[in-house]
Design a protein around this motif. Sequence first.
Motif, short mmCIF file in Angstrom:
data_model
loop_
_atom_site.label_atom_id
_atom_site.label_comp_id
_atom_site.label_asym_id
_atom_site.label_seq_id
_atom_site.Cartn_x
_atom_site.Cartn_y
_atom_site.Cartn_z
N ASP A 173 28.30 22.18 28.80
CA ASP A 173 27.22 22.97 29.05
C ASP A 173 27.19 23.94 30.23
OD1 ASP A 173 26.77 23.37 26.53
OD2 ASP A 173 24.71 22.40 26.09
N ALA A 174 27.23 24.80 30.05
CA ALA A 174 27.84 25.90 31.66
C ALA A 174 26.40 25.17 32.21
CB ALA A 174 27.31 26.91 31.01
N HIS A 175 26.64 25.09 33.18
CA HIS A 175 25.30 24.94 34.17
C HIS A 175 25.18 25.76 35.50
CE1 HIS A 175 23.29 22.52 37.15
NE2 HIS A 175 23.69 22.70 38.36
N ALA A 176 25.96 26.24 36.24
CA ALA A 176 25.99 27.58 37.09
C ALA A 176 26.92 28.41 36.80
CB ALA A 176 25.98 26.62 38.36
N ILE A 177 27.31 29.29 37.07
CA ILE A 177 27.95 30.23 37.22
C ILE A 177 27.94 30.89 38.87
CG2 ILE A 177 28.59 33.01 36.80
CD1 ILE A 177 27.33 32.78 33.93
N ILE A 178 28.78 30.60 39.14
CA ILE A 178 29.53 30.49 40.77
C ILE A 178 30.76 32.09 40.89
CG2 ILE A 178 29.96 29.97 42.75
CD1 ILE A 178 27.33 28.52 41.81
N TYR A 179 30.11 32.85 41.37
CA TYR A 179 31.28 34.07 41.05
C TYR A 179 31.81 33.86 43.01
CZ TYR A 179 29.08 36.51 37.60
OH TYR A 179 28.76 36.86 36.70
N THR A 180 33.25 34.23 42.58
CA THR A 180 34.55 34.51 43.60
C THR A 180 35.45 35.22 43.26
OG1 THR A 180 36.12 33.05 44.34
CG2 THR A 180 35.66 32.45 41.91
N SER A 181 35.32 35.83 44.50
CA SER A 181 36.07 36.90 44.63
C SER A 181 37.52 37.17 44.01
CB SER A 181 35.67 38.26 46.66
OG SER A 181 35.11 38.44 46.85
N GLY A 182 37.77 38.18 43.66
CA GLY A 182 39.24 38.02 42.89
C GLY A 182 39.83 39.39 43.32
N THR A 183 41.28 39.04 43.56
CA THR A 183 42.65 40.45 44.22
C THR A 183 42.26 41.16 43.10
OG1 THR A 183 44.12 39.96 42.38
CG2 THR A 183 43.87 38.19 44.18
N THR A 184 41.80 41.87 42.41
CA THR A 184 40.98 42.51 41.64
C THR A 184 40.07 43.82 42.55
OG1 THR A 184 40.04 42.25 40.05
CG2 THR A 184 42.01 42.32 39.31
N GLY A 185 39.75 42.90 43.67
CA GLY A 185 38.45 43.49 43.58
C GLY A 185 36.83 43.97 43.39
N ARG A 186 37.03 42.69 42.00
CA ARG A 186 36.10 42.13 41.30
C ARG A 186 35.86 41.07 41.55
NH1 ARG A 186 31.94 46.70 40.84
NH2 ARG A 186 31.92 48.34 39.70
N PRO A 187 35.11 40.35 41.70
CA PRO A 187 34.30 38.81 41.35
C PRO A 187 34.27 38.45 40.34
CG PRO A 187 32.50 40.33 42.07
CD PRO A 187 33.79 41.21 42.17
N LYS A 188 34.40 36.99 40.19
CA LYS A 188 34.97 36.62 38.95
C LYS A 188 34.04 35.39 38.98
CE LYS A 188 39.44 36.04 39.49
NZ LYS A 188 40.53 35.53 38.68
N GLY A 189 33.08 35.26 37.62
CA GLY A 189 32.39 34.58 37.82
C GLY A 189 32.54 32.89 37.08
N ALA A 190 32.78 32.30 38.09
CA ALA A 190 33.13 30.51 37.46
C ALA A 190 32.08 29.82 36.98
CB ALA A 190 33.76 29.68 38.85
N VAL A 191 32.48 29.59 35.17
CA VAL A 191 31.24 29.43 34.56
C VAL A 191 31.56 27.44 35.12
CG1 VAL A 191 30.33 28.24 32.54
CG2 VAL A 191 31.17 30.48 33.47
#
Length: 526
Positions: A173-191
Amino acid sequence: MKMIRKVMAKQLLIGEALKSAAHNVPDKEAFVFEDQRLTYQELLKRTLHLSEWLQGRGIGKDEKVGCLFKNGLPFVELYFGVSLAGGVFVPVNFRLVSNEVDYILNHSDVKILFIEEEFIETIRDVVEKLTQIQTIVIVGSPDKDLGKDVISYHSIYDTPTINKSREQLSDDDAHAIIYTSGTTGRPKGAVLTHKNLYMNGMNKLYHSQTKKGSKHLLIPPLFHVAALSLLVQNCLLEGTMFIHREFQPVKVLKTLHLEKINSMFLVPSMWNFLFQVPNLLEYNLSSMTSCSTGGAICPVEIKKKIMTVFKNAKIHEAFGQTEMSPSTTYLSGEDSLRYNKTASVGKPSINVRVRIVDDEMKDVPLGEVGEIVYQGPTMMKEYYKNIEATKEAFKGGWFHSGDLVRMDEDGYIYVVDRKKDMIISGGENIYPKELEEVLYSHPDILEAAVIGVPDVEWGESVKVCIVLKPGKQLTKDQVIKFCQSRIASYKKPRFVQFMDSLPRNASGKVLKTVLRSYGHETNFIN
């Protein structure tokens, strides 16, 4: 209820790691911050109370709790409290500006937000946009003018709670979402799942061979997964973790000396600043047995300095990324120097499978460059609410890192380049595309390209190459101030180069390899 507890105990759950340590060593100091010292039993009592309070506010499985905290015990308590409630923890980089924070909180569906008093203004600027957030909890004096249900963090512990039956959890199950910047300019949330971070902690213990009950000093910000993962590792070790709010070299040395610390993790630039303290050798550092580094490739001179200053310690270097929870390879400093592997990031972690492949997912011959891809129990579940990015990342059943590497005949891996042109400055990831979009929004800028340039102190610094619109003028300071007002300060450029045009290939793509080759020219403003 007993059956649920039995099932939980069989899972690799973050909350269970704390419970186990509290059972085995209840009176041992778990976390120390300034003059506050919490034993494992005390920490478990506080986090169970917090988890019950969260459940009473509707936080359960898959419900998100965000925080805008600097390092401290509230961060630790909330991290484990959310885990015990079954919720999903969303730490936000406190260096981000309001619109960046706004995007992450809304995208991640955070329902309850915890912040420190000093970040009230950051939230005030966007509070009307945070429609999903029901409650804001403030460490410090609550500000009732935020227009939400606002309460004091410390008042939670004076509020009676009810011990509710938690929904059964799996370690997938998901425990944390860590946001990491992406090349599209919007950060992505790694689950990241419970198992992801639990296994990463186990991997670290295996490679570092740290003794049970050791004392560790934690300094890098806890919103980074590299530092966050150390909270789990400390419980697995049944050790004591001393936490600093921010990096202050002299304070670090005093803590190592007075508390007889055994291990510490710093990014290379922090190690470098530590060695600039004039009376460095006057401190007793003999208790240190493990010096860890990561976040950027550690120069050999810094490794040699670590071995000279910390005579009883071994060096451990880790490489990886957020989506892998985060460590994927480890390099022993001793092996690095003895076997001339100083440019390497080491060998794959014990529970991480590695391949180096071409664009068709075929393994490249030994010594040739390809993209490093991963499998294993530390691999993220998905990018939150981003199906396309998730599909792309897991193409062929492996996680695609975006890093171009090669492997030598001894199995050591060397990073050659980054497919996504990511810049690492002082351990912070900076993505050029995000800054380029900011620059393109300036009315006087025609074209812009962002690259990383070598920096002795920070590893890399940000350089922007700019083409102005005809008849327009800008100074370096104006460019930097414009960027700083729209993105986090650590992402702003340090160097600005004004050009007549950007070099491009036949298809019109900017040739960043050419830009990097220019070096420090006369029109390179610094």
